[in-house]
Design a protein around this motif. Structure first.
Motif, PDB file in Angstrom:
ATOM      1  N   GLY A   1      -1.201 -15.695 -13.235  1.00  0.00           N
ATOM      2  CA  GLY A   1       0.056 -15.107 -13.701  1.00  0.00           C
ATOM      3  C   GLY A   1       1.161 -15.294 -12.676  1.00  0.00           C
ATOM      4  N   ARG A   2       2.302 -14.742 -13.003  1.00  0.00           N
ATOM      5  CA  ARG A   2       3.451 -14.860 -12.107  1.00  0.00           C
ATOM      6  C   ARG A   2       3.192 -14.078 -10.830  1.00  0.00           C
ATOM      7  NH1 ARG A   2       8.391 -13.304 -15.894  1.00  0.00           N
ATOM      8  NH2 ARG A   2       7.639 -11.319 -15.141  1.00  0.00           N
ATOM      9  N   ALA A   3       3.707 -14.590  -9.737  1.00  0.00           N
ATOM     10  CA  ALA A   3       3.532 -13.941  -8.430  1.00  0.00           C
ATOM     11  C   ALA A   3       4.125 -12.533  -8.443  1.00  0.00           C
ATOM     12  CB  ALA A   3       4.172 -14.784  -7.334  1.00  0.00           C
ATOM     13  N   ARG A   4       5.209 -12.348  -9.146  1.00  0.00           N
ATOM     14  CA  ARG A   4       5.846 -11.033  -9.208  1.00  0.00           C
ATOM     15  C   ARG A   4       4.938 -10.019  -9.896  1.00  0.00           C
ATOM     16  NH1 ARG A   4      10.910 -10.180 -12.767  1.00  0.00           N
ATOM     17  NH2 ARG A   4      10.578  -7.994 -13.148  1.00  0.00           N
ATOM     18  N   ASP A   5       4.263 -10.426 -10.969  1.00  0.00           N
ATOM     19  CA  ASP A   5       3.339  -9.526 -11.670  1.00  0.00           C
ATOM     20  C   ASP A   5       2.156  -9.158 -10.776  1.00  0.00           C
ATOM     21  OD1 ASP A   5       4.924  -9.589 -13.917  1.00  0.00           O
ATOM     22  OD2 ASP A   5       3.730 -11.128 -14.933  1.00  0.00           O
ATOM     23  N   LEU A   6       1.646 -10.132 -10.042  1.00  0.00           N
ATOM     24  CA  LEU A   6       0.531  -9.859  -9.132  1.00  0.00           C
ATOM     25  C   LEU A   6       0.961  -8.919  -8.016  1.00  0.00           C
ATOM     26  CD1 LEU A   6      -0.964 -13.465  -8.887  1.00  0.00           C
ATOM     27  CD2 LEU A   6      -1.905 -11.526 -10.143  1.00  0.00           C
ATOM     28  N   ASP A   7       2.184  -9.102  -7.519  1.00  0.00           N
ATOM     29  CA  ASP A   7       2.694  -8.242  -6.467  1.00  0.00           C
ATOM     30  C   ASP A   7       2.901  -6.817  -6.977  1.00  0.00           C
ATOM     31  OD1 ASP A   7       3.450  -8.014  -3.764  1.00  0.00           O
ATOM     32  OD2 ASP A   7       5.572  -7.980  -4.356  1.00  0.00           O
ATOM     33  N   GLU A   8       3.441  -6.690  -8.187  1.00  0.00           N
ATOM     34  CA  GLU A   8       3.618  -5.364  -8.796  1.00  0.00           C
ATOM     35  C   GLU A   8       2.277  -4.666  -8.968  1.00  0.00           C
ATOM     36  OE1 GLU A   8       6.373  -3.620  -9.912  1.00  0.00           O
ATOM     37  OE2 GLU A   8       7.553  -5.094  -8.837  1.00  0.00           O
ATOM     38  N   TYR A   9       1.269  -5.414  -9.413  1.00  0.00           N
ATOM     39  CA  TYR A   9      -0.066  -4.847  -9.593  1.00  0.00           C
ATOM     40  C   TYR A   9      -0.617  -4.343  -8.257  1.00  0.00           C
ATOM     41  CZ  TYR A   9      -4.992  -4.409 -10.698  1.00  0.00           C
ATOM     42  OH  TYR A   9      -6.259  -3.908 -10.857  1.00  0.00           O
ATOM     43  N   ARG A  10      -0.456  -5.142  -7.225  1.00  0.00           N
ATOM     44  CA  ARG A  10      -0.949  -4.774  -5.900  1.00  0.00           C
ATOM     45  C   ARG A  10      -0.229  -3.529  -5.373  1.00  0.00           C
ATOM     46  NH1 ARG A  10       1.044  -5.236  -1.220  1.00  0.00           N
ATOM     47  NH2 ARG A  10       2.681  -6.649  -1.841  1.00  0.00           N
ATOM     48  N   LEU A  11       1.103  -3.473  -5.525  1.00  0.00           N
ATOM     49  CA  LEU A  11       1.865  -2.315  -5.052  1.00  0.00           C
ATOM     50  C   LEU A  11       1.425  -1.033  -5.752  1.00  0.00           C
ATOM     51  CD1 LEU A  11       5.486  -3.762  -4.847  1.00  0.00           C
ATOM     52  CD2 LEU A  11       4.051  -2.995  -2.952  1.00  0.00           C
ATOM     53  N   LYS A  12       1.248  -1.102  -7.063  1.00  0.00           N
ATOM     54  CA  LYS A  12       0.846   0.087  -7.801  1.00  0.00           C
ATOM     55  C   LYS A  12      -0.567   0.505  -7.418  1.00  0.00           C
ATOM     56  CE  LYS A  12       0.725   2.191 -12.332  1.00  0.00           C
ATOM     57  NZ  LYS A  12       1.025   2.047 -13.738  1.00  0.00           N
ATOM     58  N   LYS A  13      -1.450  -0.463  -7.233  1.00  0.00           N
ATOM     59  CA  LYS A  13      -2.825  -0.150  -6.845  1.00  0.00           C
ATOM     60  C   LYS A  13      -2.844   0.511  -5.471  1.00  0.00           C
ATOM     61  CE  LYS A  13      -7.355  -2.141  -6.081  1.00  0.00           C
ATOM     62  NZ  LYS A  13      -8.148  -3.363  -6.014  1.00  0.00           N
ATOM     63  N   GLU A  14      -2.080  -0.015  -4.523  1.00  0.00           N
ATOM     64  CA  GLU A  14      -2.014   0.584  -3.180  1.00  0.00           C
ATOM     65  C   GLU A  14      -1.519   2.020  -3.253  1.00  0.00           C
ATOM     66  OE1 GLU A  14       0.449  -1.878  -0.728  1.00  0.00           O
ATOM     67  OE2 GLU A  14      -1.070  -3.434  -0.529  1.00  0.00           O
ATOM     68  N   TYR A  15      -0.483   2.245  -4.057  1.00  0.00           N
ATOM     69  CA  TYR A  15       0.049   3.592  -4.197  1.00  0.00           C
ATOM     70  C   TYR A  15      -0.988   4.542  -4.792  1.00  0.00           C
ATOM     71  CZ  TYR A  15       2.253   7.528  -6.408  1.00  0.00           C
ATOM     72  OH  TYR A  15       2.532   8.788  -6.821  1.00  0.00           O
ATOM     73  N   LEU A  16      -1.648   4.130  -5.872  1.00  0.00           N
ATOM     74  CA  LEU A  16      -2.631   4.990  -6.538  1.00  0.00           C
ATOM     75  C   LEU A  16      -3.821   5.264  -5.622  1.00  0.00           C
ATOM     76  CD1 LEU A  16      -2.505   3.452 -10.109  1.00  0.00           C
ATOM     77  CD2 LEU A  16      -1.617   5.685  -9.381  1.00  0.00           C
ATOM     78  N   LEU A  17      -4.276   4.281  -4.873  1.00  0.00           N
ATOM     79  CA  LEU A  17      -5.377   4.508  -3.932  1.00  0.00           C
ATOM     80  C   LEU A  17      -4.936   5.458  -2.818  1.00  0.00           C
ATOM     81  CD1 LEU A  17      -6.898   0.932  -3.655  1.00  0.00           C
ATOM     82  CD2 LEU A  17      -7.974   2.958  -4.647  1.00  0.00           C
ATOM     83  N   TYR A  18      -3.714   5.326  -2.356  1.00  0.00           N
ATOM     84  CA  TYR A  18      -3.204   6.222  -1.323  1.00  0.00           C
ATOM     85  C   TYR A  18      -3.167   7.661  -1.834  1.00  0.00           C
ATOM     86  CZ  TYR A  18       0.051   8.685   1.664  1.00  0.00           C
ATOM     87  OH  TYR A  18       0.644   9.623   2.454  1.00  0.00           O
ATOM     88  N   GLU A  19      -2.659   7.829  -3.029  1.00  0.00           N
ATOM     89  CA  GLU A  19      -2.560   9.180  -3.597  1.00  0.00           C
ATOM     90  C   GLU A  19      -3.936   9.776  -3.772  1.00  0.00           C
ATOM     91  OE1 GLU A  19       0.062  11.391  -4.430  1.00  0.00           O
ATOM     92  OE2 GLU A  19       0.939   9.982  -3.058  1.00  0.00           O
TER      93      GLU A  19
END
Length: 143
Positions: free
Chosen positions: A125-143
């Motif tokens: 997929g697009r690099a932006r979509d992969l980056d968005e997925y990674r950012l959200k995953k990092e946030y959810l794991l942090y929380e």
């Protein structure tokens, strides 16, 4: 800054922070870490293990008392992930209600993480979509 200025009142905000033993830090004994709402990490050293655990519990108690429920994330026309906004004002709720609110928040975050991990983006997929997925995953794991 002058004495009594905004920085002198609260040099380090503990709202939505978490103090815990720094188990991965081995250079010195009795070290604990404080991770703030903006993901900064501070290391502190106590003279004894008892004092370290006392500081951890007191910091976490104050952090819980100052942690009002987060505001919902900003709404926009783009699908981008945006972290919710954490208010800095002390909570006006009694501790029992705060505890229920924190538990409900954790259940929502756990469910959102489960759903997020079930819906993996395409590997090509697009690099932006992969980056968005990674950012959200990092946030959810942090929380």
């Amino acid at each position: 800054q002058e004495e009594g200025g905004p920085e002198a009142e609260e040099p380090l905000g503990v709202h939505h922070a978490l103090a815990e033993r720094a188990s991965k830090y081995t250079k010195r004994p009795n070290v604990f870490r404080l991770q703030t709402a903006d993901w900064r990490v501070f290391l502190f050293q106590a003279p004894t293990p008892e004092e370290m655990f006392s500081w951890i519990s007191r910091i976490n108690l104050v952090a819980a008392l100052f942690s009002s429920p987060p505001f919902p994330a900003a709404v926009g026309s783009q699908r981008r992930f945006v972290r919710p906004i954490f208010p800095t004002a002390p909570s006006r709720s009694p501790p029992e209600e705060q505890h229920r609110s924190h538990e409900a928040w954790m259940e929502r975050v756990a469910q959102e993480l489960f759903e997020h991990q079930r819906n993996l983006p395409e590997k090509r997929g697009r690099a932006r979509d992969l980056d968005e997925y990674r950012l959200k995953k990092e946030y959810l794991l942090y929380e």
